[in-house]
Design a protein around this motif. Structure first.
Motif, PDB file in Angstrom:
ATOM      1  N   LEU A  15     -56.831  57.731  -0.432  1.00 58.90           N
ATOM      2  CA  LEU A  15     -56.224  56.629   0.315  1.00 58.90           C
ATOM      3  C   LEU A  15     -56.262  56.904   1.819  1.00 58.90           C
ATOM      4  N   LEU A  41     -61.270  52.652  -3.150  1.00 61.67           N
ATOM      5  CA  LEU A  41     -60.216  52.589  -4.162  1.00 61.67           C
ATOM      6  C   LEU A  41     -60.803  52.389  -5.560  1.00 61.67           C
ATOM      7  N   SER A  58     -57.734  47.406  -6.459  1.00 59.57           N
ATOM      8  CA  SER A  58     -58.431  47.698  -5.200  1.00 59.57           C
ATOM      9  C   SER A  58     -58.430  46.485  -4.289  1.00 59.57           C
ATOM     10  N   THR A  61     -54.658  45.593  -3.155  1.00 61.29           N
ATOM     11  CA  THR A  61     -54.152  46.549  -2.177  1.00 61.29           C
ATOM     12  C   THR A  61     -54.866  46.400  -0.845  1.00 61.29           C
ATOM     13  N   GLY A 225     -50.840  52.947  -1.786  1.00 60.01           N
ATOM     14  CA  GLY A 225     -52.076  52.565  -1.113  1.00 60.01           C
ATOM     15  C   GLY A 225     -51.814  51.713   0.107  1.00 60.01           C
TER      16      GLY A 225
END
Length: 274
Positions: A15, A41, A58, A61, A225
């Protein structure tokens, strides 16, 4: 506390690395960093056993982190006179509606289909940036009225599905409508907040009842994240903006295009060949 950090150390390090690269990319290309965050991610979560939900988390986020990155990036470009605020004000409402719609559309699309969509669209846009000529124009200026509403809505939908801040579509669109590359990047950087907020909320809600999510997730939104990547991107976005304004416009287009091609090929390779 320490046990939690150790158990999730691989994810946390990934991250931080994704956030650093995304911050510089956001400032340079006005892309909100999503073209780096989503693949980073995706590969990380897939390797940790979250394959079924990796792509959706992914994307969700990435969209959340883009909110902070977008604000920091657009202000950096504004200080250099490279933002058209009229376009931002006119396009933002439809971009937001499109982004919200895209987040719910994503909830009924498989992770494989979402990944293929990401890679395929990125390849097409990259080809235009690398091989397209500066003289190629759809018109001499950005359209207004119903045409602009349609374009901005489509940008919102597609960006939401890909987890990006609008720069990928916005830069290409504005260049085709006669805007210089630096202004196209600066203005598109502002699309991120309009896309990220409604889309991230939509992903968090639509993934609320899904199983096999990474630790400390709220639906398709990874809270660690969001915090770590947002911290890195907001810190490094101004550096990317300074790099961009020190580069030739043609070179900047080609670098942007190569970045998209590499990202797209990696995504397609993963989903097709495993």
């Amino acid at each position: 506390m320490w046990n939690i950090l150790i158990e999730n150390s691989n994810l946390l390090l990934a991250l931080l690395a994704a956030g650093a690269g995304a911050g510089i990319a956001a400032g340079m290309f006005g892309v909100g960093g999503g073209v780096i965050i989503v693949p980073a991610l995706y590969f990380t979560l897939s390797s940790l056993g979250y394959g079924e939900t990796a792509m959706h988390v992914s994307v969700g986020t990435s969209l959340a982190t883009i909110i902070a990155t977008s604000v920091r990036s657009v202000m950096s470009h504004h200080s250099k006179g490279a933002v058209d605020w009229r376009i931002l004000k006119e396009w933002a409402p439809c971009i937001m509606l499109g982004a919200l719609g895209g987040s719910f559309l994503a909830s009924i699309i498989s992770g494989r289909a979402l990944t293929i969509f990401f890679g395929s669209i990125a390849l097409l846009l990259a080809a235009q940036l690398i091989f397209g000529r500066p003289t190629w124009r759809l018109s001499d200026d950005v359209p207004r009225g119903p045409v602009s509403w349609a374009i901005s809505t489509i940008i919102g939908i597609c960006s939401s599905l890909m987890g990006i801040g609008g720069g990928v579509f916005g830069v290409t669109t504005l260049v085709l409508f006669g805007r210089p590359i630096h202004q196209a990047i600066g203005t598109s950087a502002g699309f991120g907040a309009a896309i990220g907020l409604p889309a991230a909320l939509g992903y968090a809600y639509s993934g609320g009842s899904v199983e096999n999510l990474p630790p400390y997730s709220m639906g398709y939104l990874s809270l660690p994240g969001f915090v770590l990547i947002a911290l890195m991107t907001t810190t490094l976005a101004p550096l990317g903006a300074r790099i961009a304004h020190g580069m030739n416009g043609g070179l900047l287009r080609r670098v942007f295009g190569v970045l998209l091609i590499l990202t797209a090929l990696n995504m397609l390779r993963k989903v097709i060949f495993g």
